[in-house]
Design an enzyme around this catalytic site. Structure first.
Site, PDB file in Angstrom:
ATOM      1  N   GLU A 183       0.819  -1.354  -0.117  1.00 12.22           N
ATOM      2  CA  GLU A 183       0.028  -0.101   0.015  1.00 12.22           C
ATOM      3  C   GLU A 183       0.692   1.181   0.063  1.00 12.22           C
ATOM      4  O   GLU A 183       0.440   2.007   0.763  1.00 12.22           O
ATOM      5  CB  GLU A 183      -0.898  -0.177   1.280  1.00 12.22           C
ATOM      6  CG  GLU A 183      -1.833  -1.383   1.372  1.00 12.22           C
ATOM      7  CD  GLU A 183      -2.867  -1.424   2.457  1.00 12.22           C
ATOM      8  OE1 GLU A 183      -2.685  -0.443   3.333  1.00 12.22           O
ATOM      9  OE2 GLU A 183      -3.595  -2.165   2.510  1.00 12.22           O
ATOM     10  N   GLU A 298      -6.153 -10.958  -1.119  1.00  9.95           N
ATOM     11  CA  GLU A 298      -7.007 -10.712   0.097  1.00  9.95           C
ATOM     12  C   GLU A 298      -8.334 -10.601  -0.164  1.00  9.95           C
ATOM     13  O   GLU A 298      -9.003  -9.693   0.477  1.00  9.95           O
ATOM     14  CB  GLU A 298      -6.702  -9.434   0.740  1.00  9.95           C
ATOM     15  CG  GLU A 298      -5.194  -9.221   1.030  1.00  9.95           C
ATOM     16  CD  GLU A 298      -4.588  -7.969   1.871  1.00  9.95           C
ATOM     17  OE1 GLU A 298      -5.529  -7.347   2.386  1.00  9.95           O
ATOM     18  OE2 GLU A 298      -3.303  -7.822   1.942  1.00  9.95           O
TER      19      GLU A 298
HETATM   20  C1  GLA Z   1      -4.910  -4.665   4.338  1.00  7.30           C
HETATM   21  C2  GLA Z   1      -3.689  -5.307   4.812  1.00  7.30           C
HETATM   22  C3  GLA Z   1      -4.046  -6.634   5.584  1.00  7.30           C
HETATM   23  C4  GLA Z   1      -5.141  -6.627   6.237  1.00  7.30           C
HETATM   24  C5  GLA Z   1      -6.358  -6.046   5.621  1.00  7.30           C
HETATM   25  C6  GLA Z   1      -7.617  -5.963   6.457  1.00  7.30           C
HETATM   26  O1  GLA Z   1      -5.353  -4.967   3.243  1.00  7.30           O
HETATM   27  O2  GLA Z   1      -2.884  -5.560   3.746  1.00  7.30           O
HETATM   28  O3  GLA Z   1      -2.799  -7.109   5.972  1.00  7.30           O
HETATM   29  O4  GLA Z   1      -4.665  -5.639   7.547  1.00  7.30           O
HETATM   30  O5  GLA Z   1      -5.966  -4.490   5.181  1.00  7.30           O
HETATM   31  O6  GLA Z   1      -7.567  -5.540   7.724  1.00  7.30           O
END
Ligand code: GLA
Length: 456
Positions: A183, A298
């Protein structure tokens, strides 16, 4: 994230994960058809599992897990009766620690490392033959409290390099991939390069990303080094802009000869509102041209603002899985998809008190392939169908990282980095084949590659 509530399981459910009876008349025919793919129309285990179907296609399906919930000792002894452990073991062939490998978990104090939970996951994966994604080595969140008072412009670069050398070095040769930087892009911060005003940027400078990747390559040369990002899936103005900035970052890294092998698209999606489409497919294909794999890292589907009961939610969530994974897995450079959790009993969306996670009617979300009682949801069948329809990956699982020697510029030496990358990356040492699936039935070899799908 990663709260401490317990699984909502009855004793009767321990030791098996069963499919619920019909979830209601509103279930569309495609879900019913997908269900009837298994034994007696209800199988979700063994050859009907997501891991078995993924392996048949040469893909990996997996989930974020909470290592402290895994009955590693029971698995080692061959007699676990823990339902969460059995679910993870039976369904996933790639795992990621939901929190246990983040800075905050690994670094209780500036001078010390705490590897207990991270090691627990690695031990479990070694027993089950699962691949592991490391998550993550550099992020602006989940930093330990001491970081704020200890990290300075003078020591942050060394802190970052030392952390990566220690953590990635500890699991050298054991990782499928590492989310090296998480990120780093945020156009809202208004910088010309699109980078987020993170502590790392402030303390190290914008080349902290290069430093992180070079450090990771030195520490674990066989892991596929990944840049991981969220909110780049949709064709909304904000996400188009962010996706474009991520692509510019990837081009910058490639042009500088930085070792990067994959981009992670987090895929926290919503059941209502706009859905991913042509813009993301174009991004995935541009990444392919740069020699990059793309991982769905994710995925979950948020229904906080979707009206209707559990059945309506299930149908909407399953539709997103079907359409999204169908689209992504059709691309030959997308060989891996993980959900953020496996059961809604432990989804961050049910643990968060944020308005973007809470449902107006107070009911729990159902964003994952298994529900609070570890029963398969329609999303399970949607994922399995998408996996079945996937194109075989271009690079077989376990192959060495992709290296693209066609950098536009000579790489520049990065200050403080342990290595300086040559213009043409040397051949990577071969990665040993993944261990056999010792606790699972033999899985036949992947079928031959499919012809390319028609262009969209
Ligand atoms: C982001 C992070 C994850 C997790 C998610 C959901 O996507 O990369 O590690 O913390 O948020 O909380």
């Amino acid at each position: 994230m990663g709260g401490t509530g317990t699984l909502r399981l009855t004793r009767r459910q321990c030791g098996r994960n069963v499919l619920l009876a019909a979830v209601g008349a509103a279930v569309p025919a495609w879900i019913e058809a997908a269900r009837s793919d298994g034994d007696e129309g209800q199988g979700v285990n063994g050859p009907d599992s997501l891991r078995a179907h993924a392996a048949l296609r040469g893909l990996r399906y997996g989930a974020a897990v909470i290592p402290e919930l895994l009955d590693v000792e029971g698995v080692a002894a061959g007699n676990t009766t823990d339902a969460y452990t059995q679910l993870v073991q039976g369904q996933a062939n790639i795992l990621v620690a939901e929190n246990a490998m983040k800075w905050g978990a690994l670094r209780p104090a500036a001078e010390t490392f705490e590897f207990g939970q991270a090691d627990r996951l690695m031990h479990f994966a070694a027993l089950t033959g699962d691949a592991v994604r490391g998550h993550n080595l550099c992020w602006h969140e989940a930093l330990p409290a001491w970081f704020k008072t200890t990290a300075t412009k003078d020591n942050a670069r060394k802190l970052l390099v030392d952390h990566i050398q220690t953590v990635a070095g500890r699991y050298r040769g054991q990782m499928h991939s590492w989310d090296v930087v998480n990120e780093a892009v945020n156009p809202k911060d208004g910088r010309a390069d699109g980078l987020r005003n993170s502590p790392w940027l402030e303390l190290v400078g914008p080349d902290y990303i290069e430093v992180a990747f070079q450090s990771a390559a030195a520490a674990d040369p066989s892991a596929k080094l990944t840049y991981n990002e969220y909110d780049i899936e949709l064709d909304t103005p904000e996400q188009i802009e962010k996706r474009g900035q991520v692509m510019l970052l990837l081009r910058r890294l490639k042009a500088r000869g930085i070792p990067i092998h994959a981009v992670g698209v987090q895929s926290h999606l919503k059941a209502d509102g706009p859905q991913p489409g042509a813009g993301l497919v174009d991004f995935v294909r541009q990444a392919a041209k740069m020699g990059l794999e793309v991982y769905v890292t994710e995925m979950d589907v948020n229904t906080h603002s979707l009206e209707g009961g559990p059945e309506a939610q299930d149908v909407a969530v399953a539709r997103v899985y079907r359409d999204y994974l169908g689209m992504m897995l059709a691309e030959a450079n997308v060989p891996v998809a993980l959900t953020w959790g496996i059961t809604s009993a432990r989804s961050w969306l049910n643990e968060s008190k944020q308005p973007w996670a809470r449902r107006g009617d107070g009911s729990r979300q159902r964003p994952l392939p298994f529900d609070d009682e570890l029963r398969a949801t329609p999303a399970f069948f949607a994922i399995r169908n998408a996996v079945d329809g996937a194109r075989a990956p271009a690079i077989p699982p376990g192959a060495a990282p992709v290296t693209d020697p066609s950098g536009l510029y000579k790489p520049f030496p990065v200050q403080g980095s342990p290595t300086t990358q040559p213009a043409t990356a040397p051949a990577q040492p071969a990665v040993p084949p993944p261990p056999p699936f010792s606790t699972h039935p033999a899985i036949p070899a992947a079928p031959p590659a499919q012809p390319p799908p028609p262009s969209r």
